[in-house]
Design an enzyme around this catalytic site. Structure first.
Site, PDB file in Angstrom:
ATOM      1  N   GLU A 288       6.886   3.803  -1.176  1.00 35.06           N
ATOM      2  CA  GLU A 288       6.600   2.910  -0.178  1.00 35.06           C
ATOM      3  C   GLU A 288       7.253   1.432  -1.371  1.00 35.06           C
ATOM      4  OE1 GLU A 288       4.329   6.493   0.635  1.00 35.06           O
ATOM      5  OE2 GLU A 288       5.535   5.682  -1.248  1.00 35.06           O
TER       6      GLU A 288
ATOM      7  N   CYS B  22      -0.341   2.217  -0.885  1.00 35.90           N
ATOM      8  CA  CYS B  22       0.213   2.217   0.222  1.00 35.90           C
ATOM      9  C   CYS B  22       0.716   1.861   1.196  1.00 35.90           C
ATOM     10  CB  CYS B  22       1.723   3.382   0.147  1.00 35.90           C
ATOM     11  SG  CYS B  22       2.468   3.843  -2.008  1.00 35.90           S
TER      12      CYS B  22
END
Length: 347
Positions: A53, A84
């Site tokens: 990500e 994330c």
């Protein structure tokens, strides 16, 4: 195919760019989409480096209102890297689509709640089976504390792996052997029988420069191989002798591997090692290469040795099997346990 499936397949393709390089971390890919147009991609390159990500969410792009597709539930706790979920929130992502949830039951769904609490729309389990198939080793290691075990064998049409004298080079062709190289690239450890090492003198290595070599084990208690055998080459991880012989000793060995952060083990034969591993019920997946050759001979060596069963009811059933050609050879793969079925908390 829906748009969600299309973009998640692309995220899977991104994940595979790091094939064999992320262990003990999983392969993870991500793609960001805005107004149904791809705006950035990313993947996890290596343990300790940015997660998919973070790699996907670039500094110079406005993600306000965008959707991010990620093959595995985003991390929500501090580890080697920050969570994330916060990166997604900070970039004002509107929707998160997750291929499969975290395999750790203690964490599964945690990121979903964090994101939903920030009014981010979350969809889960998109092409979950393909997303799961990226990381069976990681999934088993994190949820069961043992590595994923693949049994690879190469045989003739009549089920032979070598002549009476042990000659086996080469049963299969170069394309099949190249696929075996990919198996070695994926696995953290390899085990092979002592007799096979003696006859083939294989180094059991990945034939790529600068590749992290798998740890090598010799299934033998005799310890009588010559010191100059290729398997003892210290370039990578010199081989060790280990010989688990029943389910308890196998499980002890597998736990030892897991403690060393090895998430996958490749068994490359021979027939007695294959028989012992199968009878001990520690094999998760089989990968049998079949050459269009008939060797014949009752004394030729069978692909699986061991004791002879009395009944066909004692056969081991292969589930969810598939086949693929490599040159002139056929490869049959399949599962021997229920691990291929997604755990309930991943559905």
């Amino acid at each position: 195919m829906t748009d969600d499936e299309k973009w998640m397949n692309l995220a899977c393709d991104e994940a595979l760019k790091a094939f064999g390089q992320t262990s003990p971390n999983p392969l993870v890919g991500a793609v960001a989409v805005k107004d149904n147009k791809l705006i950035s991609t990313g993947y996890h390159h290596k343990a300790g480096l940015a997660h998919a990500e973070v790699d996907c969410l670039k500094e110079n792009i406005d993600y306000t209102g965008a959707t991010i597709y990620v093959t595995l539930e985003p991390c929500s706790t501090h580890g080697r890297t920050p969570p994330c979920t916060q990166k997604i929130i900070d970039n004002k992502i509107k929707r998160v689509v997750i291929g499969t949830l975290d395999p750790n039951p203690d964490h599964a769904g945690r990121a979903v709640k964090i994101l939903q609490d920030q009014n981010i729309d979350v969809t889960t389990n998109i092409i979950s089976e393909r997303c799961w198939s990226l990381n069976p080793g990681f999934f088993k290691w994190i949820s069961q504390g043992k590595p994923y075990v693949i049994l690879k064998m190469a045989m003739t049409l009549d089920g032979k792996i070598a002549t009476k004298t042990g000659q086996s080079k080469w049963i299969t062709g170069p394309e099949a052997r190249e696929e075996v190289q990919r198996l070695r690239q994926w696995c953290d450890a390899i085990m092979v029988g002592g007799e096979t090492v003696k006859l083939d003198d294989s180094g059991l290595k990945v034939a790529l420069e600068n590749w992290k070599q798998p740890k090598r084990y010799i299934w033998s208690s005799r310890k009588d191989l010559p010191e100059n055998a290729k398997v003892f080459d210290k370039d990578g991880a010199a081989a060790e002798y280990k010989k688990p012989i029943d389910k308890d000793s196998w499980n002890s060995f597998l736990t030892e591997l897991a403690d060393r952060e090895y998430t996958s083990l490749l068994l490359e034969g021979g027939g007695e090692l294959a028989a012992n591993a199968l009878s001990s019920d520690i094999v998760d997946e089989i990968c049998f290469f079949i050459a269009p050759k008939i060797l014949t001979g009752r004394d030729s060596r069978p692909v699986v040795g061991g004791l002879s069963p009395d009944s066909l009811d004692d056969s081991i059933n292969v589930r969810k099997w598939a086949h693929k050609s490599f040159g002139n050879d056929l490869c049959i793969t399949g599962y021997l346990n229920d691990l291929y079925q997604l755990p309930k908390h991943l559905l």
